[in-house]
Design a protein around this motif. Structure first.
Motif, PDB file in Angstrom:
ATOM      1  N   ASN A 151      31.206  37.856  -8.200  1.00 57.43           N
ATOM      2  CA  ASN A 151      31.222  39.301  -8.425  1.00 57.43           C
ATOM      3  C   ASN A 151      32.270  39.685  -9.462  1.00 57.43           C
ATOM      4  OD1 ASN A 151      29.245  39.559  -6.476  1.00 57.43           O
ATOM      5  ND2 ASN A 151      30.672  40.087  -4.838  1.00 57.43           N
ATOM      6  N   ALA A 152      33.439  39.054  -9.389  1.00 58.29           N
ATOM      7  CA  ALA A 152      34.493  39.359 -10.358  1.00 58.29           C
ATOM      8  C   ALA A 152      34.079  38.973 -11.773  1.00 58.29           C
ATOM      9  CB  ALA A 152      35.786  38.631  -9.975  1.00 58.29           C
ATOM     10  N   ASN A 153      33.150  38.026 -11.875  1.00 60.90           N
ATOM     11  CA  ASN A 153      32.618  37.631 -13.183  1.00 60.90           C
ATOM     12  C   ASN A 153      31.381  38.433 -13.587  1.00 60.90           C
ATOM     13  OD1 ASN A 153      33.922  34.962 -14.426  1.00 60.90           O
ATOM     14  ND2 ASN A 153      34.038  34.803 -12.190  1.00 60.90           N
ATOM     15  N   GLY A 154      31.069  39.462 -12.807  1.00 55.12           N
ATOM     16  CA  GLY A 154      29.913  40.293 -13.122  1.00 55.12           C
ATOM     17  C   GLY A 154      28.587  39.692 -12.724  1.00 55.12           C
ATOM     18  N   ARG A 155      28.610  38.666 -11.856  1.00 53.42           N
ATOM     19  CA  ARG A 155      27.378  38.032 -11.385  1.00 53.42           C
ATOM     20  C   ARG A 155      27.188  38.408  -9.912  1.00 53.42           C
ATOM     21  NH1 ARG A 155      25.207  34.249 -14.594  1.00 53.42           N
ATOM     22  NH2 ARG A 155      24.109  33.309 -12.829  1.00 53.42           N
ATOM     23  N   PHE A 156      26.173  39.211  -9.648  1.00 50.90           N
ATOM     24  CA  PHE A 156      25.991  39.763  -8.311  1.00 50.90           C
ATOM     25  C   PHE A 156      24.752  39.235  -7.586  1.00 50.90           C
ATOM     26  CE2 PHE A 156      28.042  43.017 -10.991  1.00 50.90           C
ATOM     27  CZ  PHE A 156      29.245  43.143 -10.315  1.00 50.90           C
ATOM     28  N   THR A 157      23.836  38.615  -8.304  1.00 50.41           N
ATOM     29  CA  THR A 157      22.519  38.328  -7.732  1.00 50.41           C
ATOM     30  C   THR A 157      22.569  37.319  -6.596  1.00 50.41           C
ATOM     31  OG1 THR A 157      21.429  38.850  -9.819  1.00 50.41           O
ATOM     32  CG2 THR A 157      20.189  37.539  -8.239  1.00 50.41           C
ATOM     33  N   ALA A 158      23.209  36.166  -6.808  1.00 49.13           N
ATOM     34  CA  ALA A 158      23.166  35.100  -5.801  1.00 49.13           C
ATOM     35  C   ALA A 158      23.781  35.543  -4.479  1.00 49.13           C
ATOM     36  CB  ALA A 158      23.882  33.852  -6.328  1.00 49.13           C
ATOM     37  N   ALA A 159      24.969  36.159  -4.535  1.00 47.51           N
ATOM     38  CA  ALA A 159      25.626  36.594  -3.302  1.00 47.51           C
ATOM     39  C   ALA A 159      24.821  37.675  -2.601  1.00 47.51           C
ATOM     40  CB  ALA A 159      27.034  37.098  -3.608  1.00 47.51           C
ATOM     41  N   ALA A 160      24.211  38.572  -3.374  1.00 47.86           N
ATOM     42  CA  ALA A 160      23.413  39.641  -2.775  1.00 47.86           C
ATOM     43  C   ALA A 160      22.100  39.113  -2.216  1.00 47.86           C
ATOM     44  CB  ALA A 160      23.145  40.736  -3.806  1.00 47.86           C
ATOM     45  N   ALA A 161      21.585  38.020  -2.807  1.00 46.33           N
ATOM     46  CA  ALA A 161      20.305  37.468  -2.351  1.00 46.33           C
ATOM     47  C   ALA A 161      20.464  36.572  -1.129  1.00 46.33           C
ATOM     48  CB  ALA A 161      19.651  36.675  -3.482  1.00 46.33           C
ATOM     49  N   ALA A 162      21.673  36.101  -0.851  1.00 47.29           N
ATOM     50  CA  ALA A 162      21.878  35.157   0.251  1.00 47.29           C
ATOM     51  C   ALA A 162      21.394  35.691   1.603  1.00 47.29           C
ATOM     52  CB  ALA A 162      23.345  34.756   0.328  1.00 47.29           C
ATOM     53  N   LEU A 197      24.439  27.251   6.114  1.00 46.89           N
ATOM     54  CA  LEU A 197      24.404  26.177   5.118  1.00 46.89           C
ATOM     55  C   LEU A 197      23.584  26.578   3.893  1.00 46.89           C
ATOM     56  CD1 LEU A 197      23.924  22.926   7.244  1.00 46.89           C
ATOM     57  CD2 LEU A 197      25.815  23.394   5.649  1.00 46.89           C
ATOM     58  N   ALA A 198      22.458  27.227   4.136  1.00 43.26           N
ATOM     59  CA  ALA A 198      21.591  27.630   3.027  1.00 43.26           C
ATOM     60  C   ALA A 198      22.272  28.673   2.136  1.00 43.26           C
ATOM     61  CB  ALA A 198      20.279  28.177   3.577  1.00 43.26           C
ATOM     62  N   GLN A 199      22.957  29.635   2.743  1.00 47.74           N
ATOM     63  CA  GLN A 199      23.630  30.671   1.954  1.00 47.74           C
ATOM     64  C   GLN A 199      24.795  30.094   1.148  1.00 47.74           C
ATOM     65  OE1 GLN A 199      23.820  34.781   4.066  1.00 47.74           O
ATOM     66  NE2 GLN A 199      23.684  33.286   5.715  1.00 47.74           N
ATOM     67  N   LEU A 200      25.563  29.200   1.783  1.00 49.64           N
ATOM     68  CA  LEU A 200      26.657  28.553   1.061  1.00 49.64           C
ATOM     69  C   LEU A 200      26.117  27.739  -0.101  1.00 49.64           C
ATOM     70  CD1 LEU A 200      29.609  27.754   0.705  1.00 49.64           C
ATOM     71  CD2 LEU A 200      29.281  25.988   2.465  1.00 49.64           C
ATOM     72  N   GLY A 201      25.030  27.027   0.127  1.00 51.81           N
ATOM     73  CA  GLY A 201      24.431  26.237  -0.954  1.00 51.81           C
ATOM     74  C   GLY A 201      23.963  27.097  -2.111  1.00 51.81           C
ATOM     75  N   LEU A 202      23.425  28.262  -1.822  1.00 53.37           N
ATOM     76  CA  LEU A 202      22.919  29.146  -2.879  1.00 53.37           C
ATOM     77  C   LEU A 202      24.040  29.627  -3.795  1.00 53.37           C
ATOM     78  CD1 LEU A 202      20.621  30.794  -4.178  1.00 53.37           C
ATOM     79  CD2 LEU A 202      21.071  32.578  -2.460  1.00 53.37           C
ATOM     80  N   VAL A 203      25.128  30.165  -3.211  1.00 51.94           N
ATOM     81  CA  VAL A 203      26.206  30.695  -4.059  1.00 51.94           C
ATOM     82  C   VAL A 203      26.992  29.565  -4.720  1.00 51.94           C
ATOM     83  CG1 VAL A 203      26.406  32.881  -2.815  1.00 51.94           C
ATOM     84  CG2 VAL A 203      27.764  30.920  -2.060  1.00 51.94           C
ATOM     85  N   TRP A 204      27.138  28.414  -4.025  1.00 47.36           N
ATOM     86  CA  TRP A 204      27.832  27.278  -4.639  1.00 47.36           C
ATOM     87  C   TRP A 204      27.074  26.819  -5.883  1.00 47.36           C
ATOM     88  CZ3 TRP A 204      26.891  22.310  -6.109  1.00 47.36           C
ATOM     89  CH2 TRP A 204      27.997  21.500  -6.352  1.00 47.36           C
ATOM     90  N   TRP A 205      25.742  26.751  -5.778  1.00 51.71           N
ATOM     91  CA  TRP A 205      24.920  26.331  -6.924  1.00 51.71           C
ATOM     92  C   TRP A 205      25.067  27.308  -8.083  1.00 51.71           C
ATOM     93  CZ3 TRP A 205      20.629  29.071  -8.835  1.00 51.71           C
ATOM     94  CH2 TRP A 205      19.924  28.413  -9.862  1.00 51.71           C
ATOM     95  N   ASP A 206      25.048  28.607  -7.801  1.00 52.03           N
ATOM     96  CA  ASP A 206      25.168  29.595  -8.876  1.00 52.03           C
ATOM     97  C   ASP A 206      26.542  29.526  -9.531  1.00 52.03           C
ATOM     98  OD1 ASP A 206      23.940  31.827 -10.346  1.00 52.03           O
ATOM     99  OD2 ASP A 206      25.511  33.040  -9.421  1.00 52.03           O
ATOM    100  N   ALA A 207      27.581  29.321  -8.717  1.00 51.39           N
ATOM    101  CA  ALA A 207      28.920  29.193  -9.281  1.00 51.39           C
ATOM    102  C   ALA A 207      29.039  27.915 -10.121  1.00 51.39           C
ATOM    103  CB  ALA A 207      29.966  29.189  -8.167  1.00 51.39           C
ATOM    104  N   HIS A 208      28.492  26.826  -9.616  1.00 45.35           N
ATOM    105  CA  HIS A 208      28.584  25.541 -10.319  1.00 45.35           C
ATOM    106  C   HIS A 208      27.891  25.606 -11.682  1.00 45.35           C
ATOM    107  CE1 HIS A 208      28.928  21.202 -10.798  1.00 45.35           C
ATOM    108  NE2 HIS A 208      27.630  21.147 -11.073  1.00 45.35           N
ATOM    109  N   ARG A 209      26.733  26.236 -11.731  1.00 44.05           N
ATOM    110  CA  ARG A 209      25.977  26.292 -12.986  1.00 44.05           C
ATOM    111  C   ARG A 209      26.635  27.205 -14.017  1.00 44.05           C
ATOM    112  NH1 ARG A 209      22.275  30.894 -12.753  1.00 44.05           N
ATOM    113  NH2 ARG A 209      20.852  29.895 -14.227  1.00 44.05           N
ATOM    114  N   THR A 210      27.597  28.028 -13.593  1.00 43.68           N
ATOM    115  CA  THR A 210      28.309  28.893 -14.540  1.00 43.68           C
ATOM    116  C   THR A 210      29.742  28.423 -14.761  1.00 43.68           C
ATOM    117  OG1 THR A 210      28.796  30.407 -12.699  1.00 43.68           O
ATOM    118  CG2 THR A 210      26.906  30.934 -14.079  1.00 43.68           C
TER     119      THR A 210
END
Length: 508
Positions: A151-162, A197-210
């Motif tokens: 969120n601080a980086n202006g990326r809101f989708t992954a955390a909101a979609a979890a 586990l699924a929610q953690l995996g989703l945001v971890w993946w989005d953070a890793h790819r950025t």
């Protein structure tokens, strides 16, 4: 707004809206197949325990301290990656220890949450389910912390979609459980950590790819982490006070069989606008205010606060008015089927009306609190929360002998408005950034007028549909569409919003 604040609100709000819709599907199945009996009450407590401490540790104390500090490091280029990695490891270490203690002391935690369960089958079920669901707090808290980085980086989708992923997995688990003939209470309990586990995996993946890496390491007590703890500890106490308010409600409800489920169902309905608007504003506004105040931009801070307030009022006030008027049709259409009967509908709709009266207060808290957190002030909200907790306890326990479970909802609503008054009063000496701008002062009364007119139209239509005996789903659809149409027409007529506003917000 040049910063894209409205675009952030809409991004988070859209995903949160989808989360609430999938949550309705989840809850419709749960109430239809489990009703409001012992298994449902026990599972609601088992799900509430990790979620309560999650708000206490992650979304409450930790993130309100972490996000402003991380935003400043990000803005200044002061090695934000190392700070985020240390915070991730420290939070994980604390939560692993906490989970171990909680699993041992689970009967005591269930008593603290729902003492009314003692002596009946709900207690043993709640303890069993809670030991399965509690590790969810570790997974979702780490996911929330990574979400703060995004969120601080202006990326809101992954955390909101979890949360959408969570609801879909719950639905799949229930369908699979019905098909295989599994115990649905245990099925839901085991599904809870899997969704974490699924929610953690989703945001971890989005953070890793950025470019943001999070791997467990031994925690380090660096000067930055000491600063984080200094700011977070008062917020821990503040978060604890807020959760005591929830405990008060649960304790009152646990004295009446089915009441925990009634309050949970009504909570799900009023959380739709609260989640869409309040969560979106809180998630986007805190890092935005932190950046503005770090740069000494008081005018920019005032604009951010005013637009957040305008956005919140424009969507929240009509929702509060509408929910209060059509609570009955909403509950009956969405939940009254299977083992959820007409009596459950009546009790749930009564609680929903009370919660609707507090809905604007719940959202205004989320708008006003970032004014303190952005200044790294967590002590003042703690004092205010402590006073509100006392108000809630006095109202809820004082009214319980006279009006039963509904006292819990009334206590929550009264305490929320009391909290808003305190937060607003405490901003008097904070400067320009805390003041409503001219546009908001002009528009706010018009939003109230539009909402009141819409409520009157809904009240008339609701009476008419009752007289003609319209089926539940067409009735609710007619009321929602008519209410939305009237509200927007009146809003345009009194210039609470203009076409230029809509076009400008869509572009942003």
């Amino acid at each position: 707004m040049k910063t894209g604040l409205v675009r952030g609100f809409l991004a988070v709000g859209s995903w949160t809206f989808l989360s609430r819709l999938t949550g309705f599907v989840r809850d419709m199945l749960m109430f239809a197949w489990l009703g409001t009996g012992p298994v449902m009450d026990a599972f609601q407590v088992a799900l509430s325990l990790p979620n309560m401490f999650r708000r206490f540790f992650a979304e409450g104390a930790f993130n309100t301290a972490f996000v402003p500090l991380f935003s400043k490091k990000l803005e200044g280029g002061d090695d934000p990656q190392a700070f985020a990695r240390d915070a991730f490891s420290g939070l994980g270490f604390v939560l692993i220890l906490f989970c171990a203690v909680a699993l041992i002391a689970m009967p005591l935690l269930v008593v603290a949450m729902a003492a009314g369960f003692i002596g009946d089958e709900r207690f043993a079920l709640a303890v069993q389910y809670s030991r399965i669901t509690f590790p969810y707090i570790l997974l979702i808290s780490l996911a929330s912390m990574i979400g703060g980085v995004l969120n601080a980086n202006g990326r809101f989708t992954a955390a909101a979609a979890a949360p959408v992923l969570l609801n879909l997995l719950f639905v799949v688990a229930m369908l699979l459980g019905r098909w295989q003939g599994w115990d649905l209470g245990l099925t839901l309990a085991w599904a809870t950590p899997i969704t974490g586990l699924a929610q953690l995996g989703l945001v971890w993946w989005d953070a890793h790819r950025t470019g943001w890496s999070f791997r467990p390491t031994m925690p380090r007590l660096t000067p930055d982490m000491r600063r984080l703890l200094t700011i977070a500890l008062p917020a821990v106490f503040a978060g604890g006070v807020v959760q005591v308010n929830l405990l008060v409600g649960r304790q009152v409800a646990s004295q009446f069989e089915g009441a925990i489920s009634w309050l949970s169902a009504s909570d799900r309905l009023y959380q739709l606008p609260l989640g869409v608007v309040g969560a979106a504003v809180a998630v986007v506004l805190l890092p935005e205010l932190s950046r503005r105040l770090r740069a000494g931009d008081e005018a920019g801070g005032q604009q951010a606060l005013s637009r957040a307030t305008e956005f919140g009022l424009f969507l929240t006030l009509p929702a509060a008015f509408a929910i209060a008027v059509i609570a009955g049709p909403m509950v009956s259409t969405l939940f009254e089927r299977g083992r959820f009967d007409a009596f459950d509908t009546l009790q749930t709709s009564r609680a929903l009306v009370v919660y609707a009266l507090g809905l604007p207060a719940f959202v205004m808290q989320k708008i006003l609190q970032p004014l303190y957190f952005a200044r790294e002030d967590t002590r003042t909200p703690f004092r205010f929360a402590l006073i509100s907790m006392l108000v809630n306890a006095v109202v809820a326990f004082g009214l319980m002998p006279f009006i039963g479970f509904l006292a819990a909802a009334i206590g929550t609503t009264v305490a929320s408005w009391f909290m808003v008054v305190q937060l607003w009063w405490g901003t008097r000496d904070m400067g320009q950034a805390t003041r409503w701008d001219a546009r908001l002062r002009r528009v706010a009364p018009r939003i109230v007028l539009s909402s009141a007119v819409m409520a009157g139209v809904l009240w008339v239509l609701n009476g008419w549909t009752d007289r003609v005996g319209m089926a539940r789903l067409p009735e609710l659809a007619l009321l929602v569409l008519a209410g939305a149409g009237v509200y927007f027409l009146i809003s345009f007529a009194v210039r609470a919003i203009t076409l230029a506003d809509l076009r400008r917000n869509v572009r942003r």
